[in-house]
Enzyme design. Structure first.
Site, mmCIF file in Angstrom:
data_model
loop_
_atom_site.group_PDB
_atom_site.id
_atom_site.type_symbol
_atom_site.label_atom_id
_atom_site.label_comp_id
_atom_site.label_asym_id
_atom_site.label_seq_id
_atom_site.Cartn_x
_atom_site.Cartn_y
_atom_site.Cartn_z
ATOM 1 N N CYS A 1 -40.265 36.673 -17.510
ATOM 2 C CA CYS A 1 -39.770 37.559 -16.438
ATOM 3 C C CYS A 1 -39.322 36.780 -15.205
ATOM 4 C CB CYS A 1 -40.852 38.553 -16.027
ATOM 5 S SG CYS A 1 -41.396 39.564 -17.383
ATOM 6 N N HIS B 1 -38.653 41.781 -9.699
ATOM 7 C CA HIS B 1 -38.583 41.964 -11.146
ATOM 8 C C HIS B 1 -39.085 43.373 -11.476
ATOM 9 C CE1 HIS B 1 -38.820 41.558 -15.339
ATOM 10 N NE2 HIS B 1 -40.123 41.730 -15.343
ATOM 11 N N ASN C 1 -37.947 47.159 -18.665
ATOM 12 C CA ASN C 1 -38.103 45.749 -18.281
ATOM 13 C C ASN C 1 -37.208 44.901 -19.184
ATOM 14 O OD1 ASN C 1 -38.979 43.143 -17.817
ATOM 15 N ND2 ASN C 1 -41.165 43.596 -18.003
HETATM 16 O O1 UT7 Z 1 -42.903 41.941 -17.253
HETATM 17 C C1 UT7 Z 1 -44.055 41.276 -17.599
HETATM 18 C C2 UT7 Z 1 -45.147 41.713 -16.798
HETATM 19 N N1 UT7 Z 1 -45.725 42.932 -17.316
HETATM 20 C C3 UT7 Z 1 -46.317 43.747 -16.494
HETATM 21 O O2 UT7 Z 1 -46.276 43.509 -15.311
HETATM 22 C C4 UT7 Z 1 -47.083 44.913 -17.055
HETATM 23 C C5 UT7 Z 1 -48.305 45.133 -16.216
HETATM 24 N N2 UT7 Z 1 -49.143 46.220 -16.693
HETATM 25 C C6 UT7 Z 1 -48.745 47.496 -16.616
HETATM 26 O O3 UT7 Z 1 -47.658 47.781 -16.184
HETATM 27 C C7 UT7 Z 1 -49.720 48.561 -17.037
HETATM 28 O O4 UT7 Z 1 -50.982 47.983 -17.267
HETATM 29 C C8 UT7 Z 1 -49.270 49.338 -18.305
HETATM 30 C C9 UT7 Z 1 -48.073 50.211 -17.981
HETATM 31 C C10 UT7 Z 1 -48.916 48.386 -19.410
HETATM 32 C C11 UT7 Z 1 -50.372 50.251 -18.778
HETATM 33 O O5 UT7 Z 1 -50.786 51.121 -17.739
HETATM 34 P P1 UT7 Z 1 -52.332 51.297 -17.405
HETATM 35 O O6 UT7 Z 1 -52.412 52.327 -16.367
HETATM 36 O O7 UT7 Z 1 -52.885 49.933 -17.089
HETATM 37 O O8 UT7 Z 1 -52.904 51.874 -18.756
HETATM 38 P P2 UT7 Z 1 -54.029 51.261 -19.702
HETATM 39 O O9 UT7 Z 1 -53.523 50.026 -20.364
HETATM 40 O O10 UT7 Z 1 -55.270 51.179 -18.934
HETATM 41 O O11 UT7 Z 1 -54.140 52.387 -20.791
HETATM 42 C C12 UT7 Z 1 -54.579 53.696 -20.463
HETATM 43 C C13 UT7 Z 1 -54.611 54.529 -21.720
HETATM 44 C C14 UT7 Z 1 -55.308 53.824 -22.881
HETATM 45 O O12 UT7 Z 1 -56.041 54.810 -23.588
HETATM 46 P P3 UT7 Z 1 -57.630 54.966 -23.346
HETATM 47 O O13 UT7 Z 1 -58.218 53.638 -23.719
HETATM 48 O O14 UT7 Z 1 -57.785 55.297 -21.892
HETATM 49 O O15 UT7 Z 1 -57.997 56.087 -24.268
HETATM 50 C C15 UT7 Z 1 -54.192 53.350 -23.742
HETATM 51 O O16 UT7 Z 1 -54.532 53.249 -25.116
HETATM 52 O O17 UT7 Z 1 -53.264 54.776 -22.178
HETATM 53 C C16 UT7 Z 1 -53.158 54.421 -23.559
HETATM 54 N N3 UT7 Z 1 -51.799 53.981 -23.810
HETATM 55 C C17 UT7 Z 1 -50.792 54.836 -24.059
HETATM 56 N N4 UT7 Z 1 -50.738 56.173 -24.146
HETATM 57 C C18 UT7 Z 1 -49.550 56.742 -24.398
HETATM 58 C C19 UT7 Z 1 -51.316 52.719 -23.812
HETATM 59 N N5 UT7 Z 1 -49.996 52.736 -24.061
HETATM 60 C C20 UT7 Z 1 -49.645 54.035 -24.214
HETATM 61 C C21 UT7 Z 1 -48.420 54.687 -24.476
HETATM 62 N N6 UT7 Z 1 -48.419 56.032 -24.562
HETATM 63 N N7 UT7 Z 1 -47.263 54.030 -24.626
#
Ligand code: UT7
Length: 334
Positions: free
Chosen positions: A114, A259, A289
């Site tokens: 990125c 980014h 992204n």
């Molecule tokens: O460009 C490179 C750099 N990348 C980044 O900067 C990404 C940084 N991270 C993020 O943007 C966020 O952490 C995410 C968008 C990837 C995820 O958001 P979050 O609020 O941190 O969610 P989480 O990973 O804590 O997941 C919450 C819940 C989980 O379920 P449980 O364990 O609470 O039951 C996940 O399994 O959401 C679930 N989940 C989804 N649900 C529906 C994960 N992906 C999905 C999905 N659709 N696509």
């Protein structure tokens, strides 16, 4: 003192648009989850057979035309990508094959994910400062869609990325007040496996085997919360660093292009830095992204919509896999 400035920009995204609803037919996800957590509404995807160098070619042609140049005028290609066409050689060489006008100029790939575009601009600026090269094509291009796991297993990563390419042409200037004013580059390999693609391996005979394929190791893996937690402070650190190096204040910045990984990261950084919304660019809703392509796409769109104009003080910053993070401050000149 000789340094560099950007004299042309261009971008290209493939025509196929895939919405969040389209993805929810392939995996257990929803438009509401994706929009609330990231701000993404849709992304562009290539047809099979189209690689990063194909997208780069169109972006490069557009940037060259914008600068009033042809490939024959360029003396170095720097290609930032995490999704090269092949394991080797690099995509800069593949682009050179597709655009014979480049002749035998050097063609350099960089792998800073990125943060790749910001690193590439810093490398180009440094080459121009020492007088080694004069007209440099800097590209960020990515084809993510062919390498993502579009099943529920891969949903945490697959919904985040899109395909696209952005390009700029960099050239020398003697005017101290314009062009690239400074940059700050960082990396922390300690966290390499917080966002990575394990396979193909570089240290295992055959590079890949059936078990690795079944474990999904050819797909990116991410500890999303860890990436998020590191991203916000690192963005702010490198922004403060480049402002300090150049003796500028955040209030002087006319436009901030971060980014585009997550709108929540963008808002958190803008809030911590005291940057008002009208100075912050966001296009993640339309493209998701696109890693190294994101910032040059934002730059071109900001010129098109009039937010980036001659004289604007432009701040770009990025954070991503590696971890890597970086910023660049420039006075816009075209
Ligand atoms: O460009 C490179 C750099 N990348 C980044 O900067 C990404 C940084 N991270 C993020 O943007 C966020 O952490 C995410 C968008 C990837 C995820 O958001 P979050 O609020 O941190 O969610 P989480 O990973 O804590 O997941 C919450 C819940 C989980 O379920 P449980 O364990 O609470 O039951 C996940 O399994 O959401 C679930 N989940 C989804 N649900 C529906 C994960 N992906 C999905 C999905 N659709 N696509």
């Amino acid at each position: 003192m000789r340094h560099s400035t950007i004299i042309g920009t261009g971008f290209y995204v493939p025509p196929q648009v895939v919405t969040n609803d389209d993805l929810s037919k392939l995996m257990d996800t929803s438009d509401a989850w994706i929009q609330e957590r990231t701000g993404i509404k849709q992304r562009h995807m290539v047809e099979d057979g189209i690689g990063s160098a194909d997208l780069a070619k169109i972006a490069a042609e557009r940037a060259l035309a914008d600068a009033g140049l042809t490939a024959a005028d360029i003396d170095l290609i720097i290609f930032a990508t995490l999704s090269p066409d092949f394991f080797f050689p690099g995509s800069a060489c593949i682009l050179q094959k597709k655009m014979p006008g480049f002749g035998t100029i050097p063609a350099l790939d960089i792998r800073q994910q990125c943060t790749g575009f910001v690193y590439a601009v810093a490398i180009a600026d440094s080459f121009i400062r020492v007088g080694a090269y004069s007209k440099i094509l800097v590209i960020g291009a990515e084809v993510h869609s062919v390498g993502l796991d579009y099943t529920t297993r891969g949903r945490d990563v697959a919904v985040l990325f899109g395909d696209g390419a952005g390009a700029v042409i960099m050239a020398p200037t003697e005017n101290e007040a314009e062009g690239i004013l400074g940059f700050a580059l960082h990396a922390e390999g300690e966290n390499y496996d917080k966002l990575w693609v394990p396979a193909p391996y570089g240290n295992i005979r055959g590079r890949v085997n059936q078990e690795m394929i079944e474990r999904g190791e050819l797909f990116p893996k991410m500890d999303g919360r860890a990436v998020f937690r590191h991203a916000v402070p690192r963005f702010c650190e490198c922004i403060n660093e480049v402002l300090g190096k150049t003796g500028r204040k955040i209030e002087e910045v006319d436009l901030f292009i971060p980014h585009q990984a997550n709108d929540r990261i963008t808002h958190a950084v803008a809030e911590r830095m005291g940057l008002p919304n009208e100075k912050v660019v966001s296009n993640i809703a339309r493209y998701a992204n696109t890693t190294a392509a994101t910032i040059p796409i934002c730059i071109h769109e900001s010129r098109q919509d009039g937010r980036l104009k001659k004289g604007s003080l432009l701040l770009c910053a990025a954070f991503g896999s590696g971890f890597t993070w970086a910023s660049v401050l420039m006075r816009w000149t075209v």
